[in-house]
Design an enzyme around this catalytic site. Structure first.
Site, PDB file in Angstrom:
ATOM      1  CG  HIS A 289       0.153   0.101   2.727  1.00 20.20           C
ATOM      2  ND1 HIS A 289      -0.359  -1.328   2.979  1.00 20.20           N
ATOM      3  CD2 HIS A 289      -0.256   0.540   3.723  1.00 20.20           C
ATOM      4  CE1 HIS A 289       0.609  -1.220   4.287  1.00 20.20           C
ATOM      5  NE2 HIS A 289       0.628   0.344   4.806  1.00 20.20           N
TER       6      HIS A 289
ATOM      7  CG  HIS B 167       0.186   5.347   3.798  1.00 24.22           C
ATOM      8  ND1 HIS B 167      -0.215   5.953   4.715  1.00 24.22           N
ATOM      9  CD2 HIS B 167       1.812   4.244   4.096  1.00 24.22           C
ATOM     10  CE1 HIS B 167       0.095   4.106   5.619  1.00 24.22           C
ATOM     11  NE2 HIS B 167       1.089   3.453   5.219  1.00 24.22           N
TER      12      HIS B 167
END
Length: 138
Positions: free
Chosen positions: A101, A103
């Site tokens: 993932h 950010h």
């Protein structure tokens, strides 16, 4: 390809509710439930990749293009002064959820958000030796 016990697979697949700000067939972009700043978003691939090293070139390129698109929207909508694009790989680097993932953290002048590290320096000749080792591994 999904992993049954992965919370981010469940979020990316819509099994767990989230504040979705963008979605296509490969990615879901959501607001982080524990943000460093208002508007802190996460890019989640819908397929499970443990970390950066499991991504292919196609997925990597698509994620960077999506990051550029979303950060432009964050800047326009939130009027932030800057944005951190942050991605951790491995426990030593701060990765706590082992589903790749990225950010996207809106930043404002004097916002008190900290992403610190202590700066180091190289001994004479050490920088070139380090660069050479990495070049050889490419």
């Amino acid at each position: 390809m999904k992993q049954e016990d992965c919370i981010f697979c469940k979020i990316a697949g819509g099994e767990i509710p989230s504040a979705v700000i963008y979605e296509d067939e490969d990615f879901r972009v959501i607001l982080d439930v524990a943000p460093a700043a208002k508007g802190h978003a996460l890019i989640l691939p819908k397929n499970h990749y443990k970390d950066l090293w499991e991504l292919g070139e196609k997925e990597s390129a698509a994620i960077m293009a999506l990051a550029a698109k979303v950060t432009k929207a964050q800047k326009e909508a939130l009027h932030c002064d800057g944005i951190n694009v942050l991605q951790n790989n491995g426990t030593a680097a701060g990765q706590s959820v082992f589903h790749f993932h990225m950010h996207l953290i809106p930043r404002y002048e004097e916002d008190q958000v900290e992403i610190p590290w202590k700066t180091l320096s190289y001994e004479d000749g050490e920088m070139e030796k380090t660069a050479d080792a990495i070049r050889k591994a490419l």
